[in-house]
Design a protein around this motif. Structure first.
Motif, PDB file in Angstrom:
ATOM      1  N   GLU A 680       0.841  -1.193   0.000  1.00 46.38           N
ATOM      2  CA  GLU A 680       0.000   0.000   0.000  1.00 46.38           C
ATOM      3  C   GLU A 680       0.880   1.249   0.000  1.00 46.38           C
ATOM      4  O   GLU A 680       1.900   1.311   0.681  1.00 46.38           O
ATOM      5  N   LEU A 681       0.465   2.239  -0.783  1.00 43.99           N
ATOM      6  CA  LEU A 681       1.204   3.496  -0.880  1.00 43.99           C
ATOM      7  C   LEU A 681       0.218   4.656  -0.883  1.00 43.99           C
ATOM      8  O   LEU A 681      -0.781   4.628  -1.602  1.00 43.99           O
ATOM      9  N   THR A 682       0.492   5.674  -0.072  1.00 43.60           N
ATOM     10  CA  THR A 682      -0.272   6.925  -0.124  1.00 43.60           C
ATOM     11  C   THR A 682       0.712   8.078  -0.248  1.00 43.60           C
ATOM     12  O   THR A 682       1.771   8.079   0.398  1.00 43.60           O
ATOM     13  N   VAL A 683       0.378   9.040  -1.092  1.00 42.78           N
ATOM     14  CA  VAL A 683       1.182  10.247  -1.261  1.00 42.78           C
ATOM     15  C   VAL A 683       0.224  11.433  -1.299  1.00 42.78           C
ATOM     16  O   VAL A 683      -0.746  11.426  -2.070  1.00 42.78           O
ATOM     17  N   ASP A 684       0.473  12.430  -0.464  1.00 44.76           N
ATOM     18  CA  ASP A 684      -0.382  13.619  -0.420  1.00 44.76           C
ATOM     19  C   ASP A 684       0.480  14.868  -0.352  1.00 44.76           C
ATOM     20  O   ASP A 684       1.465  14.929   0.389  1.00 44.76           O
ATOM     21  N   ALA A 685       0.100  15.868  -1.137  1.00 41.99           N
ATOM     22  CA  ALA A 685       0.755  17.174  -1.113  1.00 41.99           C
ATOM     23  C   ALA A 685      -0.251  18.200  -0.612  1.00 41.99           C
ATOM     24  O   ALA A 685      -1.446  18.085  -0.860  1.00 41.99           O
ATOM     25  N   TYR A 686       0.250  19.215   0.095  1.00 40.54           N
ATOM     26  CA  TYR A 686      -0.677  20.197   0.682  1.00 40.54           C
ATOM     27  C   TYR A 686      -0.077  21.594   0.653  1.00 40.54           C
ATOM     28  O   TYR A 686       1.143  21.773   0.538  1.00 40.54           O
ATOM     29  N   GLN A 687      -0.958  22.560   0.751  1.00 38.39           N
ATOM     30  CA  GLN A 687      -0.584  23.965   0.940  1.00 38.39           C
ATOM     31  C   GLN A 687      -1.557  24.587   1.917  1.00 38.39           C
ATOM     32  O   GLN A 687      -2.772  24.418   1.787  1.00 38.39           O
ATOM     33  N   ILE A 688      -1.028  25.303   2.915  1.00 38.47           N
ATOM     34  CA  ILE A 688      -1.854  25.968   3.925  1.00 38.47           C
ATOM     35  C   ILE A 688      -1.400  27.413   4.041  1.00 38.47           C
ATOM     36  O   ILE A 688      -0.257  27.686   4.425  1.00 38.47           O
ATOM     37  N   ASP A 689      -2.259  28.339   3.684  1.00 36.58           N
ATOM     38  CA  ASP A 689      -2.000  29.768   3.878  1.00 36.58           C
ATOM     39  C   ASP A 689      -2.716  30.220   5.143  1.00 36.58           C
ATOM     40  O   ASP A 689      -3.925  30.019   5.282  1.00 36.58           O
ATOM     41  N   ILE A 690      -1.960  30.836   6.060  1.00 33.62           N
ATOM     42  CA  ILE A 690      -2.543  31.310   7.315  1.00 33.62           C
ATOM     43  C   ILE A 690      -2.272  32.795   7.437  1.00 33.62           C
ATOM     44  O   ILE A 690      -1.118  33.243   7.368  1.00 33.62           O
ATOM     45  N   ASP A 691      -3.317  33.566   7.602  1.00 33.66           N
ATOM     46  CA  ASP A 691      -3.209  35.012   7.785  1.00 33.66           C
ATOM     47  C   ASP A 691      -3.355  35.373   9.260  1.00 33.66           C
ATOM     48  O   ASP A 691      -4.090  34.723  10.005  1.00 33.66           O
ATOM     49  N   ASP A 692      -2.629  36.431   9.644  1.00 28.56           N
ATOM     50  CA  ASP A 692      -2.714  36.995  11.003  1.00 28.56           C
ATOM     51  C   ASP A 692      -2.284  35.997  12.070  1.00 28.56           C
ATOM     52  O   ASP A 692      -2.941  35.827  13.104  1.00 28.56           O
ATOM     53  N   ARG A 693      -1.144  35.338  11.828  1.00 33.90           N
ATOM     54  CA  ARG A 693      -0.599  34.410  12.823  1.00 33.90           C
ATOM     55  C   ARG A 693      -0.292  35.172  14.113  1.00 33.90           C
ATOM     56  O   ARG A 693       0.294  36.259  14.104  1.00 33.90           O
ATOM     57  N   SER A 724       0.295  39.328  19.505  1.00 33.11           N
ATOM     58  CA  SER A 724      -0.191  40.160  18.411  1.00 33.11           C
ATOM     59  C   SER A 724      -0.273  39.349  17.126  1.00 33.11           C
ATOM     60  O   SER A 724       0.495  38.398  16.922  1.00 33.11           O
ATOM     61  N   ASN A 725      -1.211  39.732  16.253  1.00 32.08           N
ATOM     62  CA  ASN A 725      -1.334  39.116  14.916  1.00 32.08           C
ATOM     63  C   ASN A 725      -0.282  39.729  14.004  1.00 32.08           C
ATOM     64  O   ASN A 725      -0.534  40.727  13.337  1.00 32.08           O
ATOM     65  N   ALA A 726       0.906  39.121  13.949  1.00 34.26           N
ATOM     66  CA  ALA A 726       2.061  39.807  13.378  1.00 34.26           C
ATOM     67  C   ALA A 726       2.341  39.490  11.918  1.00 34.26           C
ATOM     68  O   ALA A 726       2.811  40.358  11.173  1.00 34.26           O
ATOM     69  N   VAL A 727       2.102  38.240  11.465  1.00 35.66           N
ATOM     70  CA  VAL A 727       2.575  37.856  10.130  1.00 35.66           C
ATOM     71  C   VAL A 727       1.581  36.914   9.457  1.00 35.66           C
ATOM     72  O   VAL A 727       0.675  36.371  10.095  1.00 35.66           O
ATOM     73  N   ASP A 728       1.774  36.728   8.158  1.00 33.55           N
ATOM     74  CA  ASP A 728       1.060  35.712   7.372  1.00 33.55           C
ATOM     75  C   ASP A 728       2.068  34.641   6.953  1.00 33.55           C
ATOM     76  O   ASP A 728       3.244  34.954   6.709  1.00 33.55           O
ATOM     77  N   THR A 729       1.610  33.407   6.838  1.00 32.49           N
ATOM     78  CA  THR A 729       2.533  32.321   6.485  1.00 32.49           C
ATOM     79  C   THR A 729       1.951  31.430   5.397  1.00 32.49           C
ATOM     80  O   THR A 729       0.737  31.402   5.173  1.00 32.49           O
ATOM     81  N   ARG A 730       2.839  30.704   4.733  1.00 34.18           N
ATOM     82  CA  ARG A 730       2.439  29.685   3.760  1.00 34.18           C
ATOM     83  C   ARG A 730       3.217  28.403   4.071  1.00 34.18           C
ATOM     84  O   ARG A 730       4.443  28.423   4.173  1.00 34.18           O
ATOM     85  N   SER A 731       2.482  27.320   4.231  1.00 38.06           N
ATOM     86  CA  SER A 731       3.084  26.013   4.512  1.00 38.06           C
ATOM     87  C   SER A 731       2.803  25.079   3.347  1.00 38.06           C
ATOM     88  O   SER A 731       1.662  24.964   2.897  1.00 38.06           O
ATOM     89  N   ARG A 732       3.853  24.425   2.887  1.00 35.53           N
ATOM     90  CA  ARG A 732       3.719  23.434   1.830  1.00 35.53           C
ATOM     91  C   ARG A 732       4.435  22.157   2.262  1.00 35.53           C
ATOM     92  O   ARG A 732       5.423  22.207   2.993  1.00 35.53           O
TER      93      ARG A 732
END
Length: 930
Positions: A680-693, A724-732
């Motif tokens: 069995e094999l699973t492969v998943d790719a993702y992107q998460i954009d978070i504003d006001d971290r 404080s809500n200081a930055v925005d981030t992107r996770s891949r």
């Protein structure tokens, strides 16, 4: 309210439907014996049961054609068709074959349409059979078990970090501990009352204390690696961890003991970079767990777990090379005084490693049918643990001159102050679920509470010692508490549309409460302002009365969740959730997911969702003055730093805005391949954009502002920081699991699981490559943006946690003998120093070891940790195992830069960690199951 509940119960209990009884027995394919505790569920419903002690079961269902989902930890799950017709009681006798698959089973997390096999889920879900794998591992708590089994999960124990020494923060996909939602039996779990405020990874976050749930009580853990706020609400940005408690009958348990047997370079700096190894044994951990389940009626059960753990401290301190005693004139006389007192520098060692923890808990899980269509359930637990950790050593030379003689009259060689924690965690959930007509329902109430109290010992309030040699050495510093109560009503129904449409709707009401309890007066008070020495208990000043009190908020939510089987191969699901919070307003979130089977063994899946995380009450209202050690000119110096709320006067002066929710947008795409039962094999790719971290800012000084200076002085602080809500981030990232499982030779089996995650977390930047920081005009105008968010803060988001992690687990069994080999590769991590400009080499400090100018930045190379285990079944139901975690005694790289080496004390980083710095751990365990 009670009258309404009883009326609803009476209405539901009075409902009956014409049905037949499905009876059968589930047996082991290998020896034909009945299997107790097997789960039997009618697919896409909540109608299910478990087998009794002999493997028998009985399940009522109306006339029709169904699929039975049969699952049991350690065995290959089955989905089998069955027909129920009038006047007949269909027999359902099935055998199950053993399967050692670590990450495959029937899952319920992430879907409200009933159990699906993990390979058929439209979103990636890992299944961790905790009750099975604990036979082969030395880890005794959930955080450490998951760190070595699930690559997307990471938890490293902290050191010299106040309360964070006692509750391990954990991450999923490299995001914050508060960006993953924790459920127990599908119900929201409350967070800890602790705020991580020191300079470690996860600074400024609030997590859930997973270790408050005894591992002995856990059947399995489902990790949904996908955004799920539209389904479950706040915090489910990185994913969801659903802890499923044991429901089996019979007696089981385990007894284990282990300790670190290791060697490390304690005198590395003292010997000018030459070998300075010492051999030590420490960190002895004794654990006892007992689980007992009994039947209540023909279908109900009560399962109770008790567990006790005693973990001794570990210490990987280096030998201090700095000045110990006050100088005689301009002459340092340390070596003469050490010789005269017949002691060495070892007498001044710090304690840098795991804190000491002693505690235990009790967990209950029960399910009692009231009729053919209604059951009552309840679960909950009580956990209490006491911890002990130390801070920075106060050397005679570092004690203020105004109080030195007084303090040294009690502490002849200075003192190592200690933080003692008393953590109490309580949870309770109860509800009714069943069927009402064609609708299934679940009405529940879940309550949780976490209290964290501090006692400071081997310490002193310097302002008490100014004029007297009689002063207090132990202090009640107060503490924090957090409670949460959640009421849920969930309704669902299957409609005969195409190949099946599941409709789920529900509502939720939640109330959160956060409390601060003031310490005793001597723990925080300044008794002599004119003396100019730090007030409050050294290492951890008590909470002020003016900051004490309770703060609460409430929220209401409603959702709709649709899952349509368009064809046998194509599933499409969607969810929409609206929430209203009493303190910041409304939020509306969605989720879409789909899975398409190209063939019976190959499928594609994808999802898109929005999410949010409400700022925790802890982040909104935590206020306290802490002693922080910061790097200045290559030295670690103490600084009294006050954390102020966003509605405080200091926040107003500096233009710090009020907190608002974090928002996210997530995408996932992947494939599942199952060529046979073995592969069995699973492969998943993702992107998460978070504003006001939300971040905890660094420390602002008064900058000559008289009003701010007065506010700081009133809090016994010299600097101020804020959430404080200081930055925005992107996770891949890319996550993959490859598994192979086979049997041969009659009594032999082999399984192998190769899993990995590759993470890229970035703070969003402008066209010039500079981080986009949400700073106020006041901070911009006063050139304090770098204090608001600096390059070390940036590194915590991007590179301070492993950017990738891979694990290979191989299990081989022959008859009664089992062997386990596991290798986990922790990717590189990097520390960025906040005090230097990497573009200006002339300003760099000189490394005390190399004599060269350096940036103080450092990248720590990847490390591979290898675990081995041998287990043997003495008799039926009794298994013994011996093994070693980190058998090759691997440590992460040593520090090479002056600031964090801190005059020899820190051989290994406390700012960034991969797998901890405890070295080899050897253990023995006895497991029994009757």
């Amino acid at each position: 309210m009670k009258t309404t509940l009883f009326l609803l119960l009476a209405i539901l209990a009075s409902f009956t439907a014409f049905s037949q009884s499905i009876k059968g027995k589930i047996t082991d394919e290998k020896n034909g014996s009945g299997l107790p505790g097997v789960s039997i569920l009618i697919q896409s419903t909540n109608n299910g049961t478990v087998t009794d002690s002999e493997g028998n079961f009985s399940l009522n269902a109306p006339d029709g054609s169904y699929n039975l989902v049969i699952s049991f930890i350690g065995y290959t799950p089955k989905i089998v068709p069955i027909i129920v017709s009038a006047g007949q009681s269909p027999a359902a006798n099935f055998s199950m074959s053993e399967s050692s698959e670590l990450l495959s089973e029937i899952v319920v997390t992430g879907s409200r349409s009933g159990g699906r096999s993990r390979i058929d889920s439209p979103v990636p879900v890992d299944i961790i059979p905790v009750s099975q794998i604990t036979n082969n591992v030395g880890q005794v708590d959930i955080n450490q078990i998951l760190t070595y089994v699930a690559p997307s999960f990471q938890s490293s124990r902290q050191t010299i970090s106040d309360g964070s020494d006692h509750i391990d923060p954990a991450q999923l996909r490299g995001l914050g501990p508060d960006q993953v939602l924790v459920l127990v039996n599908g119900k929201r779990r409350h967070q800890s009352s602790l705020v991580n405020v020191n300079g470690t990874v996860n600074r400024g976050t609030v997590g859930t204390d997973l270790n408050a749930i005894p591992a002995t009580a856990v059947d399995k853990i489902e990790i949904l690696r996908d955004g799920a706020a539209a389904q479950y609400g706040s915090d489910a940005i990185a994913g969801v961890i659903n802890i499923i408690l044991k429901s089996r009958t019979g007696l089981s348990g385990n007894v284990s003991y282990g300790q670190n047997v290791t060697s490390y370079d304690k005198n590395y700096v003292l010997n000018n970079g030459k070998d300075g190894s010492v051999n030590i044994s420490d960190g002895g951990t004794a654990q006892v767990g007992l689980n007992y389940g009994l039947k209540i009626g023909p279908k109900g059960f009560l399962n109770i777990t008790g567990e006790f753990v005693n973990r001794e401290a570990t210490n990987r301190t280096g030998t201090y090379t700095g000045q110990i005693f006050p100088a005689a004139g301009n002459i340092i006389i340390d070596e003469d005084l050490l010789a005269a007192q017949k002691i060495t520098r070892n007498a001044f060692d710090m304690r840098i490693g795991n804190s000491k923890v002693r505690g235990g808990g009790v967990v209950m899980n029960a399910n009692i049918p009231l009729s053919e269509n209604i059951e009552v359930y309840a679960f909950g637990g009580y956990n209490k643990k006491e911890g002990n950790a130390a801070g920075f050593y106060r050397y005679p030379n570092s004690i203020p001159a105004a109080v030195r003689s007084s303090v040294l009259s009690i502490y002849r060689l200075g003192f190592l102050p200690e933080i003692n924690s008393d953590v109490t965690d309580i949870s309770a959930a109860a509800g009714f679920r069943g069927k009402m007509g064609q609708w299934k329902f679940d009405l529940s109430n879940t309550f949780g509470k976490n209290d964290f109290d501090y006692t400071i010992s081997n310490s002193v309030n310097y302002t008490q010692a100014v004029s007297s040699s009689t002063f207090q050495t132990e202090f009640n510093a107060g503490g924090n508490g957090f409670s949460q109560n959640t009421i849920n009503l969930d309704l669902g129904r299957k409609f005969d549309v195409l190949y099946g449409l599941n409709v789920a709707v529900g509502a939720e009401q939640r109330t959160d409460k956060y409390t601060i309890t003031a310490g005793e007066e001597s723990s925080y008070k300044n008794y002599d302002v004119a003396a100019g020495v730090a007030a409050g208990a050294q290492v951890f000043s008590g909470f002020f009365p003016q900051n004490a009190g309770s703060h609460s908020r409430s929220s209401v939510a409603g959702y709709i969740d649709l899952e349509q089987d368009i064809t046998k191969a194509w599933v499409l699901s969607g969810a929409l959730r609206f929430e209203n919070y009493s303190d910041f307003g409304n939020t509306l979130n969605y989720k879409l997911a789909t899975r398409y089977k190209i063939t019976d063994g190959i499928a594609l899946r994808a999802s898109a969702s929005s999410g949010f995380r409400a700022p925790s009450l802890q982040q909104r209202y935590y206020a306290k003055t802490n002693t922080l050690f910061v790097t200045q000119n290559g030295q670690q110096v103490p600084q009294e730093s006050g954390t102020f709320t966003n509605d405080s006067r200091p926040a107003e002066i500096l233009g710090i805005p009020k907190l608002k929710q974090e928002t996210s947008q997530s995408y996932t795409v992947g494939t599942t391949i199952q060529l046979s039962n073995a592969f069995e094999l699973t492969v998943d790719a993702y992107q998460i954009d978070i504003d006001d971290r939300i971040v905890l800012t660094n420390n602002f000084n008064d900058g000559g502002n008289a009003s701010l200076k007065a506010q700081l002085a009133a809090a016994n602080a010299t600097t101020a920081n804020f959430f404080s809500n200081a930055v925005d981030t992107r996770s891949r990232g890319i996550e993959s699991v490859l598994s192979y499982n086979t049997k041969f030779g009659g009594n032999q089996s082999l399984r192998a699981v190769l899993a990995g995650t590759f993470i890229q977390n970035k703070v969003k930047k402008d066209a010039a490559g500079k981080p986009i920081i949400h700073a106020s005009d006041i901070l911009v105008q006063t050139n304090q943006v770098n204090t608001y968010f600096n390059r070390e803060d940036l590194s915590r988001f991007e590179i301070a946690s492993p950017k990738n992690k891979q694990s290979l687990t191989i299990n081989y069994n022959i008859g009664k003998l089992g062997l386990m080999l596991r290798a986990v590769r922790f990717g590189e991590v990097t520390y960025w120093d906040p005090t230097i400009d990497p573009t200006k080499p002339d300003s760099w400090p000189v490394n005390s070891l190399t004599g060269q100018k350096e940036t103080l930045d450092q990248t720590f190379d990847a490390r591979i940790v290898t675990d081995v285990n041998i287990n043997y079944s003495l008799v039926k139901g009794i298994n013994v195992s011996i093994g070693a975690n980190n058998v090759f005694d691997v440590y992460q790289e040593k520090h090479t830069h002056s600031g964090n080496v801190s005059l020899g004390r820190f051989i290994y980083s406390r700012r960034v960690q991969q797998m901890g710095v405890n070295g080899r751990y050897v253990f023995a365990r006895v497991n029994f199951n009757f």
